[in-house]
Design a protein around this motif. Structure first.
Motif, PDB file in Angstrom:
ATOM      1  N   SER A 209      29.185  48.398  37.336  1.00 53.44           N
ATOM      2  CA  SER A 209      29.233  49.724  36.988  1.00 53.44           C
ATOM      3  C   SER A 209      28.928  50.209  35.639  1.00 53.44           C
ATOM      4  O   SER A 209      29.267  49.493  34.879  1.00 53.44           O
ATOM      5  CB  SER A 209      30.782  50.044  37.200  1.00 53.44           C
TER       6      SER A 209
ATOM      7  N   ASN B  49      32.281  54.637  36.852  1.00 51.14           N
ATOM      8  CA  ASN B  49      33.051  54.544  38.159  1.00 51.14           C
ATOM      9  C   ASN B  49      33.151  55.976  38.708  1.00 51.14           C
ATOM     10  O   ASN B  49      33.382  56.927  38.165  1.00 51.14           O
ATOM     11  CB  ASN B  49      34.352  54.047  38.066  1.00 51.14           C
ATOM     12  N   ALA B  50      32.390  56.264  39.974  1.00 49.97           N
ATOM     13  CA  ALA B  50      32.398  57.381  40.649  1.00 49.97           C
ATOM     14  C   ALA B  50      33.580  57.985  41.316  1.00 49.97           C
ATOM     15  O   ALA B  50      33.599  59.315  41.642  1.00 49.97           O
ATOM     16  CB  ALA B  50      31.555  57.422  41.688  1.00 49.97           C
ATOM     17  N   ILE B  51      34.678  57.207  41.332  1.00 51.15           N
ATOM     18  CA  ILE B  51      35.872  57.587  42.086  1.00 51.15           C
ATOM     19  C   ILE B  51      36.655  58.966  41.321  1.00 51.15           C
ATOM     20  O   ILE B  51      37.033  59.999  42.121  1.00 51.15           O
ATOM     21  CB  ILE B  51      37.070  56.685  42.440  1.00 51.15           C
TER      22      ILE B  51
ATOM     23  N   LYS C   4      30.123  45.106  43.726  1.00 50.84           N
ATOM     24  CA  LYS C   4      29.351  45.515  44.636  1.00 50.84           C
ATOM     25  C   LYS C   4      28.827  44.556  45.758  1.00 50.84           C
ATOM     26  O   LYS C   4      27.779  44.912  46.391  1.00 50.84           O
ATOM     27  CB  LYS C   4      28.072  46.390  43.985  1.00 50.84           C
TER      28      LYS C   4
ATOM     29  N   SER D 249      34.732  51.966  51.133  1.00 54.61           N
ATOM     30  CA  SER D 249      34.685  52.645  49.914  1.00 54.61           C
ATOM     31  C   SER D 249      35.396  53.917  50.037  1.00 54.61           C
ATOM     32  O   SER D 249      35.590  54.735  50.975  1.00 54.61           O
ATOM     33  CB  SER D 249      33.258  52.810  49.490  1.00 54.61           C
ATOM     34  N   ILE D 250      35.586  54.991  49.016  1.00 55.64           N
ATOM     35  CA  ILE D 250      36.100  56.082  49.131  1.00 55.64           C
ATOM     36  C   ILE D 250      35.012  57.217  48.657  1.00 55.64           C
ATOM     37  O   ILE D 250      35.218  58.108  49.712  1.00 55.64           O
ATOM     38  CB  ILE D 250      37.059  56.100  47.457  1.00 55.64           C
ATOM     39  N   THR D 251      34.153  57.277  48.000  1.00 55.85           N
ATOM     40  CA  THR D 251      33.162  57.941  47.664  1.00 55.85           C
ATOM     41  C   THR D 251      31.865  57.683  48.676  1.00 55.85           C
ATOM     42  O   THR D 251      31.066  58.625  48.857  1.00 55.85           O
ATOM     43  CB  THR D 251      32.465  58.297  46.335  1.00 55.85           C
ATOM     44  N   GLY D 252      31.747  56.566  49.462  1.00 51.03           N
ATOM     45  CA  GLY D 252      30.466  55.932  50.083  1.00 51.03           C
ATOM     46  C   GLY D 252      29.741  55.031  48.979  1.00 51.03           C
ATOM     47  O   GLY D 252      28.985  54.344  49.406  1.00 51.03           O
ATOM     48  N   ALA D 253      30.284  55.070  47.678  1.00 49.20           N
ATOM     49  CA  ALA D 253      29.324  54.317  46.567  1.00 49.20           C
ATOM     50  C   ALA D 253      28.079  54.191  46.724  1.00 49.20           C
ATOM     51  O   ALA D 253      27.360  53.394  46.621  1.00 49.20           O
ATOM     52  CB  ALA D 253      30.215  52.717  46.685  1.00 49.20           C
TER      53      ALA D 253
ATOM     54  N   ASP E 146      26.232  55.296  44.335  1.00 48.41           N
ATOM     55  CA  ASP E 146      25.824  54.831  42.960  1.00 48.41           C
ATOM     56  C   ASP E 146      25.448  53.213  43.157  1.00 48.41           C
ATOM     57  O   ASP E 146      24.642  52.658  42.828  1.00 48.41           O
ATOM     58  CB  ASP E 146      26.758  55.390  41.876  1.00 48.41           C
ATOM     59  N   ASP E 147      26.403  52.541  43.816  1.00 50.54           N
ATOM     60  CA  ASP E 147      26.423  51.116  43.892  1.00 50.54           C
ATOM     61  C   ASP E 147      25.175  50.500  44.868  1.00 50.54           C
ATOM     62  O   ASP E 147      24.372  49.777  44.673  1.00 50.54           O
ATOM     63  CB  ASP E 147      27.620  50.656  44.355  1.00 50.54           C
TER      64      ASP E 147
ATOM     65  N   GLY F 218      33.355  48.473  38.832  1.00 48.37           N
ATOM     66  CA  GLY F 218      34.188  49.041  39.767  1.00 48.37           C
ATOM     67  C   GLY F 218      35.641  49.266  39.608  1.00 48.37           C
ATOM     68  O   GLY F 218      35.880  49.833  38.492  1.00 48.37           O
ATOM     69  N   ASN F 219      36.241  48.853  40.806  1.00 50.01           N
ATOM     70  CA  ASN F 219      37.663  49.077  40.763  1.00 50.01           C
ATOM     71  C   ASN F 219      38.282  47.733  39.956  1.00 50.01           C
ATOM     72  O   ASN F 219      39.566  47.616  40.279  1.00 50.01           O
ATOM     73  CB  ASN F 219      38.403  49.198  41.913  1.00 50.01           C
TER      74      ASN F 219
HETATM   75  O1  LIG Z   1      34.881  53.371  46.673  1.00 53.60           O
HETATM   76  C1  LIG Z   1      34.153  54.088  45.890  1.00 53.60           C
HETATM   77  O2  LIG Z   1      33.526  54.985  46.487  1.00 53.60           O
HETATM   78  C2  LIG Z   1      33.727  53.519  44.690  1.00 53.60           C
HETATM   79  C3  LIG Z   1      34.112  52.116  44.135  1.00 53.60           C
HETATM   80  C4  LIG Z   1      33.516  51.312  43.173  1.00 53.60           C
HETATM   81  O3  LIG Z   1      32.559  50.412  43.312  1.00 53.60           O
HETATM   82  C5  LIG Z   1      32.915  52.601  42.019  1.00 53.60           C
HETATM   83  O4  LIG Z   1      32.465  51.710  40.908  1.00 53.60           O
HETATM   84  C6  LIG Z   1      31.831  53.403  42.784  1.00 53.60           C
HETATM   85  O5  LIG Z   1      31.365  54.215  41.835  1.00 53.60           O
HETATM   86  C7  LIG Z   1      32.624  54.137  43.881  1.00 53.60           C
END
Ligand SMILES: O=C(O)C1=C[C@@H](O)[C@@H](O)[C@H](O)C1
Ligand SMILES: Nc1ncnc2c1ncn2[C@@H]1O[C@H](COP(=O)(O)OP(=O)(O)OP(=O)(O)O)[C@@H](O)[C@H]1O
Length: 314
Positions: free
Chosen positions: A25, A28-30, A100, A157-161, A163-164, A269-270
């Protein structure tokens, strides 16, 4: 070992193999829905064997529910019910550290399955051009979309990740809007950049929803703006301060790397993985040396390498 299916006794067996890199990362996109990532050399290798059968899906490791969710988005139902699928995952990316691993594995499964479904000898020819690494095709985005949708639905994942997923699939640096699944910026990275990764001992992962603290969202927005302006290392440092405070990851680990000359350091990430960036081999060694007191240290390099899929003889 693949359990429950004979290997290659069936002449109809077709095998696709994918090499996919991992990422770390920058932001982080969350908290905001927008994130930034950097492709690295550490990666996964996934082999998918498809033979005549009754719709069985087996894997040597991982969550079969998540894997099934990815496959059903790529393979039409009427095809899947007459096939057996066996998946073999070999990964150099440690799981559960924010490095990731899930994006690399899910992208790789989706790409291998897509290759098997399309069954075209010219598949991926557009990647053989000199400037192919800068190409992002509709096919690539379809594959990523399946992996990202499955990861939301399976709660990986929360946003779909997104970016990752983009940095794993294409390499280089990305800034993305994960909710809109839109690439805001993509740039090649200097492959001399050293990436040092610490897997700290004794630090547990906290609830990633803590990253959405309303008082700090505007600061994450600022980190995204820095990344959009190409100030990636400033963005990574700011993200590191914010994530370590919200997820209770000791900041002294990050500070150690900055004090030993890192261009940037932060949390991937987290967490709990801590990462440092340097353009100097000797500084990378210094950082690895101090960090070894806190856990396992992995050295890698920034990467612009796009995922590769190939058909393998059974
Ligand atoms: O669960 C998610 O949507 C994410 C988890 C992490 O990897 C973050 O780094 C990523 O940007 C978003
Ligand atoms: N090497 C792997 N083999 C099989 N499944 C995996 C692998 N890595 C990840 N997964 C799947 O993805 C899920 C989430 O993995 P993990 O917590 O490692 O995500 P991560 O990608 O490291 O985290 P982050 O999104 O914070 O970077 C796992 O529960 C598993 O279903």
């Amino acid at each position: 070992m693949v359990i429950g299916m004979d290997r290659d006794t069936n002449s109809n067996t077709r095998i696709a193999m994918v090499n996919m890199h991992g990422a770390i990362s920058i932001v982080n996109a969350i908290p905001t829905g927008k994130g930034s990532t950097l492709g690295i050399g550490l990666g996964v290798n996934v082999t998918v064997r498809m033979s005549s059968g009754q719709g069985r899906i087996v894997s040597n490791t991982g969550d079969v529910g998540f894997i099934h969710n990815i496959i059903k988005r790529i393979m039409p139902d009427d095809m899947l019910k007459h096939k057996d699928i066996a998946i073999e995952i070999r990964s150099r990316i440690p799981m559960g550290y924010g490095l990731k691993s899930s994006s690399a594995v899910s992208n790789a499964i989706a790409l291998a399955c897509h290759r098997l479904v399309v069954n075209d000898d010219n598949y991926g020819d557009e990647d053989n051009h000199d400037d192919a690494r800068d190409w992002i095709t509709a096919r690539d985005l379809k594959v990523i979309d399946a992996a990202v949708s499955a990861s939301i639905e399976s709660r990986v994942s929360i946003t779909g990740a997104f970016d990752d997923a983009c940095a794993c699939y294409f390499g280089g640096i990305f800034v993305t809007d994960n909710h809109a699944r839109r690439i805001l910026k993509h740039e090649r990275v200097d492959e001399n950049v050293n990436v040092v990764i610490l897997l700290p001992m004794g630090i547990r992962r906290s609830d990633p929803m803590r990253l959405r603290h309303p008082l700090l969202v505007e600061h994450f927005n600022h980190a995204v703006r820095l990344a959009e302006d190409g100030r990636y290392w400033d963005a990574m440092i700011l993200n590191g301060v914010l994530v370590s405070s919200l997820l209770s990851i000791p900041y002294n680990l990050v500070l150690d790397a900055l004090e030993h000359g890192a261009l940037a350091a932060g949390i991937s990430g987290n967490g709990p993985a801590v990462t440092a960036i340097t353009d100097s081999e000797s500084k990378a060694k210094d950082i690895a040396y101090v960090w070894q007191n806190y856990g396992e240290v992995i050295r890698s390099k920034a990467s612009n390498e796009k995922a590769v899929v190939s058909m393998v003889e059974g």
